[in-house]
Write a protein that holds these residues in place. Structure first.
Motif, mmCIF file in Angstrom:
data_model
loop_
_atom_site.group_PDB
_atom_site.id
_atom_site.type_symbol
_atom_site.label_atom_id
_atom_site.label_comp_id
_atom_site.label_asym_id
_atom_site.label_seq_id
_atom_site.Cartn_x
_atom_site.Cartn_y
_atom_site.Cartn_z
ATOM 1 N N MET A 1 0.844 -1.191 0.000
ATOM 2 C CA MET A 1 0.000 0.000 0.000
ATOM 3 C C MET A 1 0.875 1.235 0.000
ATOM 4 O O MET A 1 1.849 1.334 0.746
ATOM 5 C CB MET A 1 -0.913 -0.002 1.233
ATOM 6 N N ALA A 2 0.558 2.187 -0.846
ATOM 7 C CA ALA A 2 1.331 3.416 -0.923
ATOM 8 C C ALA A 2 1.160 4.220 0.359
ATOM 9 O O ALA A 2 0.113 4.186 1.003
ATOM 10 C CB ALA A 2 0.883 4.239 -2.126
ATOM 11 N N ASP A 3 2.208 4.934 0.709
ATOM 12 C CA ASP A 3 2.180 5.767 1.904
ATOM 13 C C ASP A 3 1.728 7.171 1.518
ATOM 14 O O ASP A 3 2.445 7.898 0.832
ATOM 15 C CB ASP A 3 3.579 5.818 2.518
ATOM 16 N N PRO A 4 0.523 7.579 1.927
ATOM 17 C CA PRO A 4 0.044 8.916 1.566
ATOM 18 C C PRO A 4 0.867 10.029 2.196
ATOM 19 O O PRO A 4 0.747 11.187 1.799
ATOM 20 C CB PRO A 4 -1.402 8.926 2.080
ATOM 21 N N HIS A 5 1.687 9.680 3.184
ATOM 22 C CA HIS A 5 2.510 10.682 3.856
ATOM 23 C C HIS A 5 3.971 10.600 3.410
ATOM 24 O O HIS A 5 4.825 11.255 4.000
ATOM 25 C CB HIS A 5 2.440 10.486 5.374
ATOM 26 N N ASN A 7 5.800 11.764 1.133
ATOM 27 C CA ASN A 7 6.506 12.983 0.753
ATOM 28 C C ASN A 7 6.388 14.090 1.793
ATOM 29 O O ASN A 7 6.759 15.232 1.520
ATOM 30 C CB ASN A 7 5.993 13.474 -0.600
ATOM 31 N N ALA A 8 5.849 13.746 2.949
ATOM 32 C CA ALA A 8 5.727 14.752 4.002
ATOM 33 C C ALA A 8 7.107 15.123 4.527
ATOM 34 O O ALA A 8 7.992 14.270 4.633
ATOM 35 C CB ALA A 8 4.872 14.211 5.145
ATOM 36 N N PRO A 9 7.337 16.392 4.830
ATOM 37 C CA PRO A 9 8.613 16.771 5.444
ATOM 38 C C PRO A 9 8.711 16.153 6.836
ATOM 39 O O PRO A 9 7.709 15.792 7.445
ATOM 40 C CB PRO A 9 8.529 18.294 5.514
ATOM 41 N N ILE A 12 11.051 10.994 8.986
ATOM 42 C CA ILE A 12 10.783 9.594 8.656
ATOM 43 C C ILE A 12 11.282 9.254 7.260
ATOM 44 O O ILE A 12 10.731 9.725 6.261
ATOM 45 C CB ILE A 12 9.282 9.271 8.780
ATOM 46 N N ALA A 13 12.320 8.428 7.170
ATOM 47 C CA ALA A 13 12.848 7.977 5.883
ATOM 48 C C ALA A 13 11.900 6.958 5.271
ATOM 49 O O ALA A 13 11.252 6.179 5.981
ATOM 50 C CB ALA A 13 14.235 7.366 6.061
ATOM 51 N N ALA A 14 11.837 6.941 3.946
ATOM 52 C CA ALA A 14 10.847 6.121 3.242
ATOM 53 C C ALA A 14 10.996 4.640 3.531
ATOM 54 O O ALA A 14 10.012 3.895 3.552
ATOM 55 C CB ALA A 14 10.950 6.379 1.735
ATOM 56 N N ASN A 15 12.217 4.172 3.770
ATOM 57 C CA ASN A 15 12.440 2.741 3.966
ATOM 58 C C ASN A 15 12.587 2.353 5.435
ATOM 59 O O ASN A 15 13.078 1.274 5.754
ATOM 60 C CB ASN A 15 13.689 2.294 3.197
ATOM 61 N N SER A 16 12.167 3.226 6.328
ATOM 62 C CA SER A 16 12.330 2.972 7.760
ATOM 63 C C SER A 16 11.152 2.185 8.332
ATOM 64 O O SER A 16 10.079 2.105 7.734
ATOM 65 C CB SER A 16 12.453 4.302 8.509
ATOM 66 N N VAL A 17 11.373 1.623 9.502
ATOM 67 C CA VAL A 17 10.294 0.937 10.222
ATOM 68 C C VAL A 17 9.187 1.932 10.555
ATOM 69 O O VAL A 17 7.996 1.616 10.448
ATOM 70 C CB VAL A 17 10.836 0.273 11.505
ATOM 71 N N ALA A 18 9.569 3.150 10.921
ATOM 72 C CA ALA A 18 8.565 4.168 11.245
ATOM 73 C C ALA A 18 7.670 4.449 10.052
ATOM 74 O O ALA A 18 6.459 4.645 10.201
ATOM 75 C CB ALA A 18 9.245 5.452 11.712
ATOM 76 N N ALA A 19 8.234 4.479 8.847
ATOM 77 C CA ALA A 19 7.429 4.720 7.653
ATOM 78 C C ALA A 19 6.433 3.591 7.427
ATOM 79 O O ALA A 19 5.276 3.822 7.059
ATOM 80 C CB ALA A 19 8.325 4.882 6.431
ATOM 81 N N ARG A 159 6.153 19.912 8.904
ATOM 82 C CA ARG A 159 4.996 20.211 8.055
ATOM 83 C C ARG A 159 4.590 21.678 8.179
ATOM 84 O O ARG A 159 4.346 22.359 7.182
ATOM 85 C CB ARG A 159 3.809 19.323 8.453
ATOM 86 N N LEU A 160 4.501 22.151 9.415
ATOM 87 C CA LEU A 160 4.052 23.520 9.635
ATOM 88 C C LEU A 160 5.071 24.529 9.116
ATOM 89 O O LEU A 160 4.703 25.586 8.598
ATOM 90 C CB LEU A 160 3.774 23.750 11.120
ATOM 91 N N ALA A 161 6.352 24.201 9.244
ATOM 92 C CA ALA A 161 7.383 25.108 8.730
ATOM 93 C C ALA A 161 7.309 25.229 7.216
ATOM 94 O O ALA A 161 7.608 26.282 6.650
ATOM 95 C CB ALA A 161 8.763 24.631 9.154
#
Length: 240
Positions: A1-5, A7-9, A12-19, A159-161
């Protein structure tokens, strides 16, 4: 499933567990990082009473958060992670809490008043969930429960910045925006992501998402994220 977030600043790196965890609870994560409390901080329209209520409860939260990181030192299996956890405890107790006290003093709130305030139900639910998760599980379970706070605040700050609608001039909450969007806290967020990756590899190895433990880790992360939403709700509506 694609991550809708994806490209969020933020940290969180794209290949991380957090992602991967963020993808697994995308809807709740969106509700967390885009909460009305956050949006009103960004445009300066949050009620002062709501912000003060949040500050007091956040002080009480940080005290429990320090206990959770002390538990992380106990749960660690090597000196590297024991040192990392103990450094976090020291930073929380001797730096972040003191900075928080100074910030609150600027809003006319004394430390004695904060310490005498009962914890709100949303605060108790969140902090006790984290501690219970850590007591019942291992270091990976505990770090997964802790992750939405540190990593989420870093993402919110970034995000806010990056948001052109964020109001900086004349915003009474600019100090909060600058803290969590600043380089120092962004580095804390990156460190939390890296630590989660290290511990996941040490405990599970290989593709964490294919582990029999993955469903439980997703449940823990999602529950902590929903409790973060509850914390914003508590601040916004001044719930006790």
């Amino acid at each position: 499933m694609a991550d809708p977030h994806a490209n969020a600043p933020g940290p969180i790196a794209a290949n991380s567990v957090a992602a991967a965890l963020r993808r697994a609870c995308a809807d709740d994560w969106a509700a967390y990082v885009n909460h009305a409390f956050v949006r009103r901080l960004a445009d300066g329209t949050l009620a002062t009473a709501s912000y003060k209520h949040f500050l007091i409860q956040d002080y009480l939260f940080l005290r429990q958060f320090a206990r959770a990181w002390a538990l992380a030192a106990y749960k660690a299996s090597d000196l590297r992670e024991m040192r990392a956890a103990s450094q976090t405890v020291d930073a929380l107790i001797n730096q972040e809490l003191q900075l928080h006290v100074e910030t609150c003093a600027g809003w006319g709130i004394s430390e004695d008043a904060m310490a005498a305030t009962p914890e709100a139900r949303a605060n108790m639910a969140y902090t006790r969930f984290v501690l219970e998760t850590g007591l019942a599980g291992d270091l990976l379970d505990l770090l997964t429960a802790l992750a939405p706070c540190v990593i989420g605040y870093a993402e919110i700050g970034a995000r806010l910045a990056a948001d052109p609608d964020t109001v900086w001039d004349g915003n009474p909450y600019r100090e909060w925006l600058e803290l969590y969007s600043g380089d120092a806290f962004q580095e804390v967020g990156r460190g939390a992501c890296a630590q989660l990756d290290r511990i996941a590899q040490a405990r599970i190895g290989g593709d964490v998402t294919q582990s029999p433990r993955w469903a439980e880790l997703c449940r823990i992360f999602d529950q902590a994220t929903r409790l973060e939403i509850g914390f914003w709700d508590m601040g916004l509506h001044r719930e006790t």
